[in-house]
Scaffold this motif. Structure first.
Motif, PDB file in Angstrom:
ATOM      1  N   GLN A 356       0.830  -1.210   0.000  1.00 21.27           N
ATOM      2  CA  GLN A 356       0.000   0.000   0.000  1.00 21.27           C
ATOM      3  C   GLN A 356       0.866   1.262   0.000  1.00 21.27           C
ATOM      4  O   GLN A 356       0.443   2.325  -0.471  1.00 21.27           O
ATOM      5  N   GLU A 357       2.070   1.146   0.535  1.00 24.32           N
ATOM      6  CA  GLU A 357       3.001   2.281   0.518  1.00 24.32           C
ATOM      7  C   GLU A 357       3.272   2.732  -0.919  1.00 24.32           C
ATOM      8  O   GLU A 357       3.341   3.931  -1.209  1.00 24.32           O
ATOM      9  N   ALA A 358       3.411   1.758  -1.819  1.00 21.92           N
ATOM     10  CA  ALA A 358       3.681   2.078  -3.226  1.00 21.92           C
ATOM     11  C   ALA A 358       2.536   2.877  -3.843  1.00 21.92           C
ATOM     12  O   ALA A 358       2.760   3.793  -4.642  1.00 21.92           O
ATOM     13  N   VAL A 359       1.316   2.531  -3.467  1.00 26.10           N
ATOM     14  CA  VAL A 359       0.145   3.250  -3.979  1.00 26.10           C
ATOM     15  C   VAL A 359       0.177   4.707  -3.524  1.00 26.10           C
ATOM     16  O   VAL A 359      -0.063   5.631  -4.303  1.00 26.10           O
ATOM     17  N   MET A 361       2.872   6.416  -2.583  1.00 22.44           N
ATOM     18  CA  MET A 361       4.001   7.088  -3.234  1.00 22.44           C
ATOM     19  C   MET A 361       3.613   7.539  -4.636  1.00 22.44           C
ATOM     20  O   MET A 361       3.986   8.629  -5.087  1.00 22.44           O
ATOM     21  N   HIS A 362       2.853   6.707  -5.331  1.00 21.89           N
ATOM     22  CA  HIS A 362       2.406   7.057  -6.679  1.00 21.89           C
ATOM     23  C   HIS A 362       1.425   8.224  -6.633  1.00 21.89           C
ATOM     24  O   HIS A 362       1.482   9.136  -7.480  1.00 21.89           O
ATOM     25  N   GLN A 363       0.558   8.226  -5.638  1.00 23.90           N
ATOM     26  CA  GLN A 363      -0.381   9.339  -5.478  1.00 23.90           C
ATOM     27  C   GLN A 363       0.350  10.654  -5.241  1.00 23.90           C
ATOM     28  O   GLN A 363      -0.137  11.724  -5.616  1.00 23.90           O
ATOM     29  N   ALA A 364       1.530  10.567  -4.628  1.00 27.56           N
ATOM     30  CA  ALA A 364       2.320  11.769  -4.345  1.00 27.56           C
ATOM     31  C   ALA A 364       3.169  12.200  -5.536  1.00 27.56           C
ATOM     32  O   ALA A 364       3.931  13.168  -5.425  1.00 27.56           O
ATOM     33  N   GLY A 365       3.053  11.488  -6.653  1.00 31.02           N
ATOM     34  CA  GLY A 365       3.734  11.926  -7.865  1.00 31.02           C
ATOM     35  C   GLY A 365       4.951  11.129  -8.274  1.00 31.02           C
ATOM     36  O   GLY A 365       5.606  11.451  -9.271  1.00 31.02           O
ATOM     37  N   MET A 366       5.303  10.061  -7.545  1.00 36.10           N
ATOM     38  CA  MET A 366       6.469   9.257  -7.898  1.00 36.10           C
ATOM     39  C   MET A 366       6.093   8.283  -9.010  1.00 36.10           C
ATOM     40  O   MET A 366       5.034   7.659  -8.971  1.00 36.10           O
ATOM     41  N   SER A 367       6.970   8.126  -9.990  1.00 38.40           N
ATOM     42  CA  SER A 367       6.679   7.232 -11.104  1.00 38.40           C
ATOM     43  C   SER A 367       6.717   5.776 -10.644  1.00 38.40           C
ATOM     44  O   SER A 367       7.402   5.425  -9.669  1.00 38.40           O
ATOM     45  N   THR A 368       6.010   4.915 -11.349  1.00 36.42           N
ATOM     46  CA  THR A 368       5.997   3.494 -10.985  1.00 36.42           C
ATOM     47  C   THR A 368       7.393   2.893 -11.091  1.00 36.42           C
ATOM     48  O   THR A 368       7.793   2.073 -10.261  1.00 36.42           O
ATOM     49  N   SER A 369       8.152   3.300 -12.093  1.00 38.07           N
ATOM     50  CA  SER A 369       9.511   2.782 -12.252  1.00 38.07           C
ATOM     51  C   SER A 369      10.389   3.146 -11.061  1.00 38.07           C
ATOM     52  O   SER A 369      11.138   2.307 -10.526  1.00 38.07           O
ATOM     53  N   GLU A 370      10.303   4.383 -10.602  1.00 38.62           N
ATOM     54  CA  GLU A 370      11.102   4.829  -9.459  1.00 38.62           C
ATOM     55  C   GLU A 370      10.638   4.171  -8.161  1.00 38.62           C
ATOM     56  O   GLU A 370      11.445   3.904  -7.266  1.00 38.62           O
ATOM     57  N   ILE A 371       9.348   3.892  -8.051  1.00 41.29           N
ATOM     58  CA  ILE A 371       8.845   3.200  -6.863  1.00 41.29           C
ATOM     59  C   ILE A 371       9.440   1.802  -6.775  1.00 41.29           C
ATOM     60  O   ILE A 371       9.927   1.370  -5.716  1.00 41.29           O
ATOM     61  N   LEU A 372       9.420   1.075  -7.893  1.00 43.30           N
ATOM     62  CA  LEU A 372       9.982  -0.279  -7.901  1.00 43.30           C
ATOM     63  C   LEU A 372      11.486  -0.242  -7.626  1.00 43.30           C
ATOM     64  O   LEU A 372      12.019  -1.110  -6.921  1.00 43.30           O
ATOM     65  N   THR A 403       3.812 -10.947 -10.452  1.00 42.07           N
ATOM     66  CA  THR A 403       2.426 -10.474 -10.377  1.00 42.07           C
ATOM     67  C   THR A 403       1.735 -10.825 -11.690  1.00 42.07           C
ATOM     68  O   THR A 403       2.382 -11.044 -12.715  1.00 42.07           O
ATOM     69  N   ASN A 404       0.416 -10.859 -11.656  1.00 37.63           N
ATOM     70  CA  ASN A 404      -0.339 -11.233 -12.858  1.00 37.63           C
ATOM     71  C   ASN A 404      -0.333 -10.138 -13.912  1.00 37.63           C
ATOM     72  O   ASN A 404      -0.433 -10.410 -15.107  1.00 37.63           O
ATOM     73  N   THR A 405      -0.228  -8.891 -13.469  1.00 38.70           N
ATOM     74  CA  THR A 405      -0.152  -7.761 -14.393  1.00 38.70           C
ATOM     75  C   THR A 405       1.042  -6.887 -14.023  1.00 38.70           C
ATOM     76  O   THR A 405       1.629  -7.042 -12.948  1.00 38.70           O
ATOM     77  N   SER A 406       1.388  -5.956 -14.884  1.00 39.76           N
ATOM     78  CA  SER A 406       2.592  -5.155 -14.692  1.00 39.76           C
ATOM     79  C   SER A 406       2.378  -4.002 -13.714  1.00 39.76           C
ATOM     80  O   SER A 406       1.533  -3.134 -13.955  1.00 39.76           O
ATOM     81  N   PRO A 407       3.161  -3.943 -12.631  1.00 39.12           N
ATOM     82  CA  PRO A 407       3.074  -2.794 -11.723  1.00 39.12           C
ATOM     83  C   PRO A 407       3.640  -1.518 -12.342  1.00 39.12           C
ATOM     84  O   PRO A 407       3.399  -0.424 -11.827  1.00 39.12           O
ATOM     85  N   LEU A 408       4.365  -1.648 -13.449  1.00 34.81           N
ATOM     86  CA  LEU A 408       4.820  -0.456 -14.151  1.00 34.81           C
ATOM     87  C   LEU A 408       3.644   0.260 -14.803  1.00 34.81           C
ATOM     88  O   LEU A 408       3.649   1.484 -14.938  1.00 34.81           O
ATOM     89  N   ASN A 410       0.318  -0.363 -13.673  1.00 39.55           N
ATOM     90  CA  ASN A 410      -0.618  -0.101 -12.579  1.00 39.55           C
ATOM     91  C   ASN A 410       0.028  -0.566 -11.284  1.00 39.55           C
ATOM     92  O   ASN A 410       0.148  -1.770 -11.041  1.00 39.55           O
ATOM     93  N   ILE A 411       0.455   0.385 -10.468  1.00 40.99           N
ATOM     94  CA  ILE A 411       1.212   0.049  -9.261  1.00 40.99           C
ATOM     95  C   ILE A 411       0.418  -0.843  -8.318  1.00 40.99           C
ATOM     96  O   ILE A 411       0.999  -1.583  -7.505  1.00 40.99           O
ATOM     97  N   LYS A 412      -0.902  -0.840  -8.425  1.00 38.76           N
ATOM     98  CA  LYS A 412      -1.728  -1.673  -7.554  1.00 38.76           C
ATOM     99  C   LYS A 412      -1.532  -3.162  -7.809  1.00 38.76           C
ATOM    100  O   LYS A 412      -1.978  -3.987  -7.012  1.00 38.76           O
ATOM    101  N   ALA A 413      -0.856  -3.524  -8.896  1.00 43.08           N
ATOM    102  CA  ALA A 413      -0.538  -4.935  -9.144  1.00 43.08           C
ATOM    103  C   ALA A 413       0.289  -5.524  -8.004  1.00 43.08           C
ATOM    104  O   ALA A 413       0.229  -6.732  -7.740  1.00 43.08           O
ATOM    105  N   LEU A 414       1.055  -4.681  -7.307  1.00 47.11           N
ATOM    106  CA  LEU A 414       1.878  -5.161  -6.186  1.00 47.11           C
ATOM    107  C   LEU A 414       1.039  -5.626  -5.001  1.00 47.11           C
ATOM    108  O   LEU A 414       1.549  -6.322  -4.116  1.00 47.11           O
ATOM    109  N   LEU A 415      -0.229  -5.249  -4.979  1.00 52.93           N
ATOM    110  CA  LEU A 415      -1.096  -5.638  -3.869  1.00 52.93           C
ATOM    111  C   LEU A 415      -1.485  -7.109  -3.943  1.00 52.93           C
ATOM    112  O   LEU A 415      -2.023  -7.662  -2.978  1.00 52.93           O
ATOM    113  N   ASP A 416      -1.210  -7.755  -5.066  1.00 55.18           N
ATOM    114  CA  ASP A 416      -1.583  -9.160  -5.236  1.00 55.18           C
ATOM    115  C   ASP A 416      -0.429  -9.918  -5.885  1.00 55.18           C
ATOM    116  O   ASP A 416      -0.436 -10.199  -7.085  1.00 55.18           O
TER     117      ASP A 416
END
Length: 430
Positions: A356-359, A361-372, A403-408, A410-416
């Motif tokens: 959920q932290e990644a979600v 961070m993304h809301q605060a403007g961080m790119s998915t690539s930088e989050i990973l 993950t089943n889908t790419s977190p790059l 949709n960062i929410k892919a990391l939730l599953d």
């Protein structure tokens, strides 16, 4: 009576057992992010031998051409990447109305059993390495060692000891005086020379890292605010002593003065970093220290303060003020180029929802690539383990998730997370 086994027989038996444990695994990755921060590749084969990455090859290589006894793992329809890393957890607790009661009700053995439970939940969420920033030391070191020996299913643990001033954020509070005397940490210090001794003592008893609190904290049950608490000379002495003994230092810090004092002292990471100014940004860049933002903890305490009544008035006031400000201050630091390492403060939030932290961070403007990247490459650098962790490359530990889908996308892919491997052992495969 049968004769005792000869030395030769024992050696042969040991070799056979090692051979049985050792294996080659061949993983087909539909999309592979081998180095977070770079582009993923399609249709890749990862070869794992004896718990480490042996090779990464283009295309889907037939497992039997690698080793006739190889174990094949089909992730051809998945997004595959290095195991996630959380740089700020507390595996012995979860914040709630029973915390004070549990302090006097639960035995050390009970606390250890809770940490085993929380460790497994964390691993199953895809977090294969964590930094535990302050728990009951003896039990945490036992958990760390039990995981390393394969007795317990959990993430690789970097276990920190806390060094606190008397009455500071890491000291015990909110209890009757006799209980305070019983529960006070053994590593309290006042003045630089006491702090030097306590740092050495913490490392002597097994600390992988040192945590200090340069400011007050939200969850301290005292009306002492979140300003600077440790003095500059105390912080400097702890950092120098820890570094001399090969340990890194993390500083819990909310208020600007305390953040800046810790950075000037040379800490390796700032935890929370709720209020940064221009001087803070400059010091971050000069020192190379990481910010571990713990946005999930901020969101959690705000929600609890607004929807429950178990927090004391001082805690509730601090939670609403600081928690609400953390997101905006993180955005300022990230956009200014401060290095970010992923951290949740899980234990404040529930274990197992670390992603959920990644979600946030993304809301605060961080790119998915930088989050990973923050949860892999950067975290490995922070704990000094870039040679073994953070990427899927030859010679690294085989810490792999899918993950089943790419977190790059949709960062929410990391939730599953659907697949978890740590050190070549598969713990989850849905």
């Amino acid at each position: 009576m049968k004769p005792l086994p000869t030395l030769l027989a024992l050696v042969l038996s040991s070799l056979l057992n090692q051979s049985a444990i050792a294996s080659t695994q061949v993983i087909h990755a539909g999309e592979l992010l081998s180095v977070p921060g770079m582009y993923p590749l399609k249709k890749q084969t990862i070869i794992v031998k004896d718990g480490e990455i042996f090779a990464v090859k283009k295309g889907f290589v037939d497992a039997k051409t690698v080793d006739k006894n190889a174990i094949f793992i089909d992730l051809s329809n998945s997004f595959v990447m290095p195991g996630l890393m959380d740089m700020h957890v507390h595996l012995q607790m979860e914040l709630g109305p029973d915390n004070i009661k549990d302090t006097v009700k639960l035995s050390n053995a009970d606390i250890a059993m809770k940490s085993v439970h929380y460790a497994k939940k964390t691993l199953m969420a895809g977090f294969t390495t964590v930094r535990d920033l302050l728990s009951e030391s003896e039990q945490m070191y036992a958990l760390r060692d039990g995981v390393n020996k394969g007795w317990i299913e959990g993430p690789r643990i970097i276990a920190a000891a806390g060094i606190s001033i008397t009455g500071g954020h890491l000291d015990t509070d909110g209890m009757a005086p006799d209980l305070l005397a019983m529960k006070s940490p053994k590593t309290l210090c006042d003045g630089p020379f006491e702090c030097r001794k306590m740092t050495r003592q913490a490392i002597k008893y097994g600390a992988d890292a040192i945590k200090v609190a340069s400011t007050g904290g939200v969850l301290s049950d005292t009306n002492t605010g979140t300003g600077q608490q440790m003095t500059d000379d105390e912080l400097k002495e702890i950092v120098d002593t820890a570094h001399d003994l090969g340990r890194k230092v993390a500083s819990h810090a909310h208020a600007t003065a305390g953040i800046n004092a810790a950075l000037r002292a040379g800490v390796d990471s700032i935890e929370h970093g709720s209020y940064a100014d221009k001087e803070t940004i400059k010091l971050f860049k000069q020192s190379g220290a990481y910010l571990v933002p713990t946005l999930l903890a901020g969101a959690t305490v705000v929600n609890m303060a607004e929807t429950s009544d178990f927090m004391s008035l001082p805690i509730r006031a601090k939670a609403i003020r600081v928690g609400a400000d953390m997101l905006a201050n993180f955005e300022i630091s990230y956009k200014a180029g401060v290095k970010i390492a992923f951290g949740t403060d899980s234990g404040v939030s529930k274990h197992g929802i670390n992603a959920q932290e990644a979600v946030l961070m993304h809301q605060a403007g961080m790119s998915t690539s930088e989050i990973l990247k923050s949860a892999t490459v950067n975290s490995a650098d922070l704990i000094g383990m870039s040679d073994k962790l953070g990427t899927i490359e030859p010679g690294k530990f085989a810490d792999i998730i899918a993950t089943n889908t790419s977190p790059l996308k949709n960062i929410k892919a990391l939730l599953d997370v659907s697949f978890v491997m740590k050190g070549g052992k598969v713990y989850k495969h849905q």
